[in-house]
Design a protein around this motif. Sequence first.
Motif, PDB file in Angstrom:
ATOM      1  N   VAL A 274     -69.077  25.572  32.983  1.00 47.03           N
ATOM      2  CA  VAL A 274     -68.059  26.524  33.426  1.00 47.03           C
ATOM      3  C   VAL A 274     -67.494  27.204  32.181  1.00 47.03           C
ATOM      4  CG1 VAL A 274     -66.007  26.874  34.842  1.00 47.03           C
ATOM      5  CG2 VAL A 274     -67.462  24.882  35.237  1.00 47.03           C
ATOM      6  N   GLY A 275     -67.851  28.443  31.953  1.00 43.96           N
ATOM      7  CA  GLY A 275     -67.423  29.095  30.724  1.00 43.96           C
ATOM      8  C   GLY A 275     -67.916  28.312  29.523  1.00 43.96           C
ATOM      9  N   ASP A 276     -66.989  27.892  28.665  1.00 44.56           N
ATOM     10  CA  ASP A 276     -67.352  27.112  27.476  1.00 44.56           C
ATOM     11  C   ASP A 276     -67.263  25.601  27.731  1.00 44.56           C
ATOM     12  OD1 ASP A 276     -67.604  29.516  26.118  1.00 44.56           O
ATOM     13  OD2 ASP A 276     -65.508  29.510  25.467  1.00 44.56           O
ATOM     14  N   THR A 277     -66.942  25.212  28.952  1.00 48.76           N
ATOM     15  CA  THR A 277     -66.717  23.798  29.270  1.00 48.76           C
ATOM     16  C   THR A 277     -67.874  23.242  30.085  1.00 48.76           C
ATOM     17  OG1 THR A 277     -64.326  24.190  29.310  1.00 48.76           O
ATOM     18  CG2 THR A 277     -65.115  22.167  30.342  1.00 48.76           C
ATOM     19  N   TYR A 312     -58.489  21.171  32.825  1.00 51.92           N
ATOM     20  CA  TYR A 312     -58.902  20.902  31.450  1.00 51.92           C
ATOM     21  C   TYR A 312     -58.529  22.106  30.597  1.00 51.92           C
ATOM     22  CZ  TYR A 312     -61.835  17.019  33.066  1.00 51.92           C
ATOM     23  OH  TYR A 312     -62.288  15.840  33.602  1.00 51.92           O
ATOM     24  N   GLY A 313     -58.138  21.849  29.373  1.00 52.84           N
ATOM     25  CA  GLY A 313     -57.762  22.944  28.480  1.00 52.84           C
ATOM     26  C   GLY A 313     -56.263  23.035  28.354  1.00 52.84           C
ATOM     27  N   GLY A 314     -55.805  24.136  27.764  1.00 55.16           N
ATOM     28  CA  GLY A 314     -54.373  24.295  27.555  1.00 55.16           C
ATOM     29  C   GLY A 314     -54.020  25.697  27.115  1.00 55.16           C
ATOM     30  N   PRO A 315     -52.752  25.927  26.783  1.00 56.94           N
ATOM     31  CA  PRO A 315     -52.287  27.263  26.385  1.00 56.94           C
ATOM     32  C   PRO A 315     -53.077  27.785  25.191  1.00 56.94           C
ATOM     33  CG  PRO A 315     -50.446  25.772  26.762  1.00 56.94           C
ATOM     34  CD  PRO A 315     -51.672  24.930  26.777  1.00 56.94           C
ATOM     35  N   GLY A 316     -53.432  29.066  25.251  1.00 58.68           N
ATOM     36  CA  GLY A 316     -54.114  29.715  24.136  1.00 58.68           C
ATOM     37  C   GLY A 316     -55.622  29.605  24.165  1.00 58.68           C
ATOM     38  N   GLY A 317     -56.176  28.819  25.052  1.00 55.76           N
ATOM     39  CA  GLY A 317     -57.626  28.665  25.138  1.00 55.76           C
ATOM     40  C   GLY A 317     -58.094  28.770  26.572  1.00 55.76           C
ATOM     41  N   GLU A 318     -59.338  28.366  26.773  1.00 55.58           N
ATOM     42  CA  GLU A 318     -59.894  28.404  28.114  1.00 55.58           C
ATOM     43  C   GLU A 318     -59.333  27.260  28.956  1.00 55.58           C
ATOM     44  OE1 GLU A 318     -64.308  29.163  29.548  1.00 55.58           O
ATOM     45  OE2 GLU A 318     -64.048  27.061  28.973  1.00 55.58           O
ATOM     46  N   THR A 319     -58.976  27.564  30.186  1.00 51.80           N
ATOM     47  CA  THR A 319     -58.474  26.563  31.128  1.00 51.80           C
ATOM     48  C   THR A 319     -59.424  26.498  32.314  1.00 51.80           C
ATOM     49  OG1 THR A 319     -56.165  26.943  30.513  1.00 51.80           O
ATOM     50  CG2 THR A 319     -56.578  25.895  32.637  1.00 51.80           C
ATOM     51  N   VAL A 334     -65.687  21.470  46.317  1.00 54.62           N
ATOM     52  CA  VAL A 334     -64.713  21.706  45.256  1.00 54.62           C
ATOM     53  C   VAL A 334     -64.786  23.153  44.790  1.00 54.62           C
ATOM     54  CG1 VAL A 334     -64.771  19.316  44.479  1.00 54.62           C
ATOM     55  CG2 VAL A 334     -66.273  20.988  43.400  1.00 54.62           C
ATOM     56  N   GLU A 335     -63.639  23.677  44.435  1.00 53.33           N
ATOM     57  CA  GLU A 335     -63.545  25.013  43.838  1.00 53.33           C
ATOM     58  C   GLU A 335     -63.288  24.864  42.355  1.00 53.33           C
ATOM     59  OE1 GLU A 335     -61.308  28.787  45.469  1.00 53.33           O
ATOM     60  OE2 GLU A 335     -59.923  27.568  44.265  1.00 53.33           O
ATOM     61  N   ILE A 336     -64.053  25.583  41.551  1.00 45.56           N
ATOM     62  CA  ILE A 336     -63.919  25.494  40.100  1.00 45.56           C
ATOM     63  C   ILE A 336     -63.678  26.909  39.564  1.00 45.56           C
ATOM     64  CG2 ILE A 336     -65.011  24.779  37.944  1.00 45.56           C
ATOM     65  CD1 ILE A 336     -66.780  22.924  39.572  1.00 45.56           C
ATOM     66  N   THR A 337     -62.631  27.052  38.756  1.00 45.02           N
ATOM     67  CA  THR A 337     -62.307  28.350  38.161  1.00 45.02           C
ATOM     68  C   THR A 337     -62.008  28.177  36.684  1.00 45.02           C
ATOM     69  OG1 THR A 337     -59.964  28.116  38.730  1.00 45.02           O
ATOM     70  CG2 THR A 337     -61.355  29.263  40.325  1.00 45.02           C
ATOM     71  N   ALA A 338     -62.292  29.216  35.920  1.00 43.48           N
ATOM     72  CA  ALA A 338     -61.995  29.207  34.482  1.00 43.48           C
ATOM     73  C   ALA A 338     -61.192  30.463  34.159  1.00 43.48           C
ATOM     74  CB  ALA A 338     -63.284  29.188  33.672  1.00 43.48           C
ATOM     75  N   SER A 339     -60.218  30.322  33.267  1.00 41.00           N
ATOM     76  CA  SER A 339     -59.394  31.469  32.863  1.00 41.00           C
ATOM     77  C   SER A 339     -58.945  31.280  31.424  1.00 41.00           C
ATOM     78  CB  SER A 339     -58.174  31.600  33.785  1.00 41.00           C
ATOM     79  OG  SER A 339     -57.370  30.445  33.714  1.00 41.00           O
ATOM     80  N   ARG A 340     -58.512  32.359  30.843  1.00 44.26           N
ATOM     81  CA  ARG A 340     -57.964  32.320  29.479  1.00 44.26           C
ATOM     82  C   ARG A 340     -56.564  32.884  29.482  1.00 44.26           C
ATOM     83  NH1 ARG A 340     -61.299  31.067  25.388  1.00 44.26           N
ATOM     84  NH2 ARG A 340     -63.542  30.943  25.856  1.00 44.26           N
ATOM     85  N   ALA A 341     -55.699  32.262  28.689  1.00 43.79           N
ATOM     86  CA  ALA A 341     -54.306  32.701  28.632  1.00 43.79           C
ATOM     87  C   ALA A 341     -54.220  34.074  27.972  1.00 43.79           C
ATOM     88  CB  ALA A 341     -53.486  31.685  27.839  1.00 43.79           C
TER      89      ALA A 341
END
Length: 341
Positions: A274-277, A312-319, A334-341
């Motif tokens: 998922v993205g970089d994860t 997984y992840g945190g502020p300033g990076g990929e979540t 399951v639904e899986i989404t990735a986002s960046r702050a």
Amino acid sequence: MLKTVRTEVRAAGRRSGAALALVTGLALVSGCVPGKDAAPARTDDKPALTTATAPSRALVVWTDTMCATTATLDATRKQSARKIKELAHPTNDPASAHAPASAPDPVPGPPYRPDAGFTADSYLNWASSSVEAVAAGYAGLRPSGIPAADRLRAQLAAGVGEIRPEVTRLSDYFALTSLSPAEKTERAKRVGALLASLKQPRPDLPALADKNPELAAAYHLAPRCVPTPAAGRPVRPADPSPQLPPPADGTDFAACADGKCEVRLTPDPVDIKVGDTKLTAWVKNRVVRLRTAYPTGGSGSMTLGEGGRGTYGGPGGETVTVTVKLLRVDEANVEITASRA
């Protein structure tokens, strides 16, 4: 009262084909509930109704939603008590205490020893999501037209509404990032105490149905309501593991690479990019289990129940956020989404 309804039904079934046609229409409505395609299999426990006692479509849906939401609330309280106990006395495997002795862990390697802070994070995410789901279930119900049933819904909704703000505050993701494992664990215990404080009002819905023929008829047709005993006959409970509806992306885990997918998990572990994860995910004993290794070193693991959400992840990076939409003993959507702050 349910016994009386069934007695009337058997007589009416011999007299009127029109009544059977009405019940067929209601059965089709109740069967539209996600994951309940097999609901007609319970018709031996739910005989036809006379036109005099047949409930409205709206009341069947209302009763079905009440049963499902209350069942979710009861399951959340029980799972919360177990999770808090495991948090206080951790094992090598969060699900091992509930797995059959002969069931091996499908993932090879050294035993996983959960970090207290991470386990508390996972619990708080799950608890907050569960409370939100229950609150939404009760809030979405309009008045049924049966005063006693509406009072019961109001009491249940008020109990959840009373603890909801504090559960939300204690589970705030960004507030948790600055806390120590001990502080997170303390928050988890406080949320556990809040959930334990919720009590089932009396009389409950089955007891109310025993006193109201119209509600009894709706309860008897609602696919997610557990049948009540009749005429001394043992009750066959509803199938606890009906087939799940297909998720949007099925088992095409490559669909998650762009940062948004809905997939089916089974007991066989799968690697999902998922993205970089990269996640390893599977289902075991009604629990969705997730593990990941971070590019900078270290790893993380979490367990989620139905309605649970983990990040997984945190502020300033990929979540990356995983949400359990539907869950059975050995499968989950399951639904899986990735986002960046």
